[in-house]
Design an enzyme around this catalytic site. Structure first.
Site, PDB file in Angstrom:
ATOM      1  N   SER A 124       0.811  -1.209   0.000  1.00  0.00           N
ATOM      2  CA  SER A 124       0.000   0.000   0.000  1.00  0.00           C
ATOM      3  C   SER A 124       0.848   1.264   0.000  1.00  0.00           C
ATOM      4  O   SER A 124       0.333   2.353  -0.234  1.00  0.00           O
ATOM      5  CB  SER A 124      -0.905   0.025   1.239  1.00  0.00           C
ATOM      6  OG  SER A 124      -0.119   0.035   2.423  1.00  0.00           O
ATOM      7  N   HIS A 145      -2.984  -3.802  -5.568  1.00  0.00           N
ATOM      8  CA  HIS A 145      -3.324  -3.329  -4.232  1.00  0.00           C
ATOM      9  C   HIS A 145      -4.809  -3.498  -3.937  1.00  0.00           C
ATOM     10  O   HIS A 145      -5.645  -2.778  -4.473  1.00  0.00           O
ATOM     11  CB  HIS A 145      -2.920  -1.857  -4.077  1.00  0.00           C
ATOM     12  CG  HIS A 145      -3.201  -1.309  -2.713  1.00  0.00           C
ATOM     13  ND1 HIS A 145      -3.557   0.003  -2.500  1.00  0.00           N
ATOM     14  CD2 HIS A 145      -3.182  -1.901  -1.481  1.00  0.00           C
ATOM     15  CE1 HIS A 145      -3.742   0.190  -1.206  1.00  0.00           C
ATOM     16  NE2 HIS A 145      -3.524  -0.944  -0.576  1.00  0.00           N
ATOM     17  N   GLU A 157      -6.312  -1.463  -7.041  1.00  0.00           N
ATOM     18  CA  GLU A 157      -5.383  -0.628  -7.806  1.00  0.00           C
ATOM     19  C   GLU A 157      -4.358  -1.522  -8.500  1.00  0.00           C
ATOM     20  O   GLU A 157      -3.686  -2.318  -7.847  1.00  0.00           O
ATOM     21  CB  GLU A 157      -4.668   0.354  -6.874  1.00  0.00           C
ATOM     22  CG  GLU A 157      -5.590   1.406  -6.276  1.00  0.00           C
ATOM     23  CD  GLU A 157      -4.882   2.313  -5.288  1.00  0.00           C
ATOM     24  OE1 GLU A 157      -5.161   3.521  -5.316  1.00  0.00           O
ATOM     25  OE2 GLU A 157      -4.061   1.807  -4.490  1.00  0.00           O
ATOM     26  N   ASN A 195      -4.619   6.147  -1.344  1.00  0.00           N
ATOM     27  CA  ASN A 195      -3.900   6.687  -0.190  1.00  0.00           C
ATOM     28  C   ASN A 195      -3.335   8.070  -0.465  1.00  0.00           C
ATOM     29  O   ASN A 195      -3.144   8.871   0.455  1.00  0.00           O
ATOM     30  CB  ASN A 195      -2.785   5.726   0.231  1.00  0.00           C
ATOM     31  CG  ASN A 195      -3.325   4.553   1.034  1.00  0.00           C
ATOM     32  OD1 ASN A 195      -4.320   4.689   1.744  1.00  0.00           O
ATOM     33  ND2 ASN A 195      -2.693   3.407   0.916  1.00  0.00           N
TER      34      ASN A 195
END
Length: 518
Positions: A124, A145, A157, A195
């Site tokens: 991540s 991800h 992702e 993120n």
């Protein structure tokens, strides 16, 4: 990779924690052959037992038929040694977030699997390019991800490292859809999409709290009930837990070489050190009793209304919205060019604080109260008022009574450039625009990733369009003009599209036309 088209039928998963188990669950249900490997042999059996129990629960609830449940479990087997992954078409690692450990694993896997096997990392926060740098054939490595809990979080992702073969990412995109999830494609940059985009809510919420503008609970209330988010920043931090979220904030900040937009807050560092981690430990920004969040009660609104009210005409649309609300209360409107001596003064700044709004219009700051009109006042579930440091208690309380007269709760905050909602939302939109500007992902994938990955009511670009790109640009420029802090500088993507009247979701026209012609 030697072929641009290949299928994935057998998947190896290294690491049998929550993420590894979740990936195994959706892969097995999609009909893939799954091989589980862990350095702790007991963890492999525990993971398979967990999957058996999960499939049984889903069957009992009528969400999975018996035949499919049994078939899915039959698809899963344990790999006693890493060599048992030799026939895999794809190996996904879901192990500890340490670069050297991941590199060592991939080097070992390269000695075991075939030349066409894809190696994917569920990292991540680490660079896919850096992970692949330890491999003999970095073209086979990509980021993959998933989000926790994997079966419920439908976004994945797919990240291309600098040396990743595009065919690898294409295959992972197809596989994601086969497993019933939604893939988005991203370049290898810190935080990828979700993120990265999530910095806006958390870092700005922490900054507002750090300035003493409002309490954690009040900031959350404003973001939920005024701005329409499912969770406020501190509820979200309690859910993800500071032992996870604080290191990510620090990591992304440092990976972007101290980019001011991503500056972490000492608030989370201090609370993490003190063990106030979040929901899972029973205490974070809130206390939790039997898993239930304990929220401090709000005080009742004052009832004494002002005798008359003067409303700034600096922003005509905002002025009209405030006037319509006041008319319904029966309070007298002061229509003078300047406020009468006994009138409450209401200003409607965008990005400026109440002090700057008062000084700009040469108003008596002791009677000035600002109201946030970014979101429609009439339809709001909450309204936010803001005072200057000089605002009298009488002005604050009569303004509170006025704007709560129809039963809508009101939060009164201390002076802040951009209130709460304006600051947080403008930061979210601005960071989303910068992700698009850097071509980390397409506008569509940015919005899709954020809505599915973070649960926002809209993606950052669509949110900017809904509120008006010019309005968001005004908020950021006004905050910057007061504070002079580079974290509020507008992204070129936002500034150019706002000036041209284009949607924030629109890519450069020439690029779109080129793709159409190909």
């Amino acid at each position: 990779m030697t072929s641009r088209h290949f299928s994935i039928e057998t998947i190896g998963i290294v690491g049998t924690g929550a993420m590894g188990r979740g990936i195994a669950q959706i892969a097995a249900l999609a009909g893939l052959t799954v091989r589980l490997y862990d350095t702790n042999p007991a963890a492999i059996g525990a993971a398979r037992d967990y999957l058996a129990e999960t499939f049984a629960k889903l069957t009992a609830k009528g969400k999975l038929d018996q035949a499919r449940s049994l078939a899915a479990l039959a698809n899963v087997s344990g790999a006693q040694v890493i060599g048992d992954l030799a026939d895999c078409d794809l190996v996904v690692e879901a192990i500890v977030e340490k670069l050297d450990v991941k590199q060592a694993l991939f080097r070992e896997l390269e000695t075991v699997v075939s030349g066409r096997c894809v190696l994917a990392s569920n990292t991540s926060s680490l660079s896919i390019t850096a992970i692949a740098a330890g491999c003999t054939n970095p073209s086979r490595v990509a980021g993959y991800h998933f989000f926790n809990p994997v079966p419920l979080m439908k976004i994945v992702e797919v990240i291309d490292g600098l040396r990743s073969d595009p065919a690898v990412g294409d295959a992972l995109m197809d596989l994601t859809r086969r497993m019933g999830h939604t893939p988005v494609r991203a370049k290898d940059m810190p935080g990828f999409i979700v993120n990265h985009a999530g910095r806006g809510m958390n870092t700005e919420g922490l900054r507002i709290a750090g300035e003493g503008v409002a309490s954690f609970a009040d900031i959350d209330r404003i973001m939920r009930e005024q701005a329409g988010f499912r969770l406020g920043p501190f509820e979200l931090l309690d859910l993800t837990a500071l032992d996870v979220s604080h290191p990510v904030m620090e990591s992304i900040y440092h990976q972007f070489y101290e980019e001011p937009r991503f500056t972490p807050s000492p608030i989370t560092g201090t609370r993490l050190a003190g063990g106030l981690i979040g929901r899972k430990t029973g205490e974070g920004f809130y206390r939790y009793e039997d898993g239930k969040q304990q929220v401090p009660a709000e005080a009742s609104a004052p009832t004494e209304l002002p005798q008359s009210v003067w409303v700034s005409k600096r922003y005509p649309q905002a002025h009209e919205a405030v006037v319509q609300l006041i008319v319904k209360t029966g309070v007298k409107l002061d229509d003078g060019a300047t406020p009468a001596a006994d009138s409450l003064i209401v200003v409607t700044p965008f990005g400026h604080d109440a002090t700057t709004a008062a000084v700009d219009e040469a108003l008596d700051a002791t009677r000035v109260v600002a109201i946030d009109t970014l979101f429609p006042l009439a339809a709001a579930q909450r309204r936010t008022l803001m005072t200057t440091p000089a605002t009298s208690r009488a002005a604050r309380e009569t303004a509170h009574a006025l704007f709560a007269a129809d039963g809508i709760p009101v939060t009164v905050i201390r002076d802040s450039t951009g209130f709460v909602a304006q600051r947080v939302v403008a930061t979210i939109v601005n960071i989303g625009c910068d992700i698009a500007q850097k071509q980390i992902a397409t506008p569509d994938d940015i919005d899709l990733a954020v809505t599915l990955g973070l649960g926002y009511p809209r993606g950052p670009l669509a949110l900017g369009d809904a509120l008006g790109a010019k309005t968001i640009l005004t908020i950021l420029r006004n905050i910057f003009s007061v504070l002079g802090e580079p974290r509020y500088r507008p992204s070129p993507w936002l500034a150019r599209r706002a000036q041209l009247g284009l949607s924030l979701t629109q890519r450069d026209a020439a690029d779109t036309q080129t793709e159409t012609q190909q």
